[in-house]
Design an enzyme around this catalytic site. Structure first.
Site, PDB file in Angstrom:
ATOM      1  N   CYS A  69      -5.199  -3.099   3.290  1.00 45.71           N
ATOM      2  CA  CYS A  69      -4.799  -2.859   4.676  1.00 45.71           C
ATOM      3  C   CYS A  69      -5.975  -2.848   5.667  1.00 45.71           C
ATOM      4  CB  CYS A  69      -3.981  -1.565   4.734  1.00 45.71           C
ATOM      5  SG  CYS A  69      -2.900  -1.479   6.181  1.00 45.71           S
ATOM      6  N   LYS A 103      -9.644   2.148  -1.935  1.00 46.33           N
ATOM      7  CA  LYS A 103      -9.800   1.585  -0.584  1.00 46.33           C
ATOM      8  C   LYS A 103     -11.106   2.070   0.038  1.00 46.33           C
ATOM      9  CE  LYS A 103      -7.031   1.387   3.729  1.00 46.33           C
ATOM     10  NZ  LYS A 103      -5.809   1.941   4.366  1.00 46.33           N
ATOM     11  N   GLU A 148       0.839  -1.208   0.000  1.00 43.02           N
ATOM     12  CA  GLU A 148       0.000   0.000   0.000  1.00 43.02           C
ATOM     13  C   GLU A 148       0.878   1.266   0.000  1.00 43.02           C
ATOM     14  OE1 GLU A 148      -1.889   0.691   3.816  1.00 43.02           O
ATOM     15  OE2 GLU A 148      -3.532   1.821   2.890  1.00 43.02           O
TER      16      GLU A 148
HETATM   17  N1  LIG Z   1      -2.741   1.748   6.492  1.00 45.77           N
HETATM   18  C1  LIG Z   1      -3.675   1.182   7.206  1.00 45.77           C
HETATM   19  O1  LIG Z   1      -4.785   0.932   6.746  1.00 45.77           O
HETATM   20  C2  LIG Z   1      -3.304   0.846   8.630  1.00 45.77           C
HETATM   21  C3  LIG Z   1      -4.308  -0.059   9.321  1.00 45.77           C
HETATM   22  C4  LIG Z   1      -3.948  -0.299  10.753  1.00 45.77           C
HETATM   23  O2  LIG Z   1      -2.976   0.233  11.251  1.00 45.77           O
HETATM   24  C5  LIG Z   1      -4.801  -1.182  11.550  1.00 45.77           C
HETATM   25  O3  LIG Z   1      -5.859  -1.614  11.077  1.00 45.77           O
HETATM   26  O4  LIG Z   1      -4.425  -1.465  12.705  1.00 45.77           O
END
Ligand SMILES: NC(=O)CCC(=O)C(=O)O
Length: 258
Positions: free
Chosen positions: A146, A111, A40
């Site tokens: 993510c 996303k 990502e």
């Molecule tokens: N970049 C992200 O989406 C981080 C997600 C995260 O840190 C978490 O779900 O814990």
């Protein structure tokens, strides 16, 4: 089917342009692989939100150009991770790019669940609205990014849309590494799919990243797992294992609530 996950170290001392060129060379070196996956927001750093607006780019911007050429040169399907996309109408999105072996941009995924609890990405970017699957010659990819991992309802929709291999680029922090590992396995078990979860290495914007990219099979077994540094995980996958697992242990057939 062979897949390579490129767990990139994002260090903000390296310029975005230098990182693009370095990563393109890594992609070019994956010839002979069917599918290459990047993390990502690797061009800018998932937590470097103060640079998002300045580094935002359109779908035909510099990252897409360089990745298209790299996919074509290597002759691979390339999930090029995500970029900060600036839509012509104004909003920013965290958008994944998927290129075919001819270098053509075949699919994008914005996303859906933005991380930050009203700060960072959640404050600066607009949410995607669409579930995205990608048909490959031997399988169907389901795309998520993510923080989406925390929302199982998205993965039910992906399964219903035909996904057999979930591809999840991430910039997940080291602080919650065990959540990452648990969710990657959980999504594979509940969906009876492969999970290709490609994380980021290093520290940027004061956040240490988890690394630990993982490939999990449809039974939930970890096929391969990276350490914390920059690393390439190359694995051989059997797309028929999804059908076999769903046939031999048909839990998805017993769903009653949608
Ligand atoms: N970049 C992200 O989406 C981080 C997600 C995260 O840190 C978490 O779900 O814990």
């Amino acid at each position: 089917m062979r897949a390579s996950l490129l767990q990139i170290d994002v260090d903000l001392k390296e310029t975005v342009a230098d990182r693009r060129d370095r990563v393109a060379a890594l992609v070019r070196a994956q010839g002979g692989t069917d599918l290459v996956v990047l993390p990502e927001l690797w061009p800018v750093g998932a937590f470097a939100s103060d640079t998002f607006a300045a580094e935002a780019e359109p779908l035909d911007g510099p990252t897409a150009d360089v990745m298209s050429a790299a996919a074509r040169d290597a002759g691979v399907w390339l999930h090029a991770g995500s970029i900060v996309e600036r839509d012509p109408d104004g909003p920013l999105y965290n958008t994944s790019l998927v290129f075919g072996p001819d270098g053509e941009l075949r699919h994008t995924y914005r996303k859906i669940h933005r991380f930050g609890f009203d700060q960072g990405e959640a404050a600066l970017m607009a949410p995607g609205e669409e579930i995205v699957t990608v048909e490959l010659p031997d399988t169907v990819l389901g795309l998520a990014t993510c923080y989406d991992l925390r929302f199982p309802e998205q993965f039910r929709l992906l399964v219903d849309a035909g996904a057999q291999m979930l591809v999840i680029p991430a910039g997940w922090p080291a602080k919650r590494r065990e959540h990452w590992r648990l969710f990657a396995q959980a999504r594979a078990v509940e969906s009876q799919t492969y999970v290709l979860a490609c994380g980021t290495a290093g520290t940027h914007a004061g956040v240490e990243l988890a690394g630990h990219s993982m490939v999990v099979d449809p039974w939930g077994d970890i096929v391969a797992e990276a350490g914390t540094g920059e690393e390439i995980l190359t694995v051989d996958l059997d797309p028929a294992l999804v059908t076999k697992t769903r046939h031999d242990f048909p839990v998805l057939r017993d769903r009653r609530l949608g």
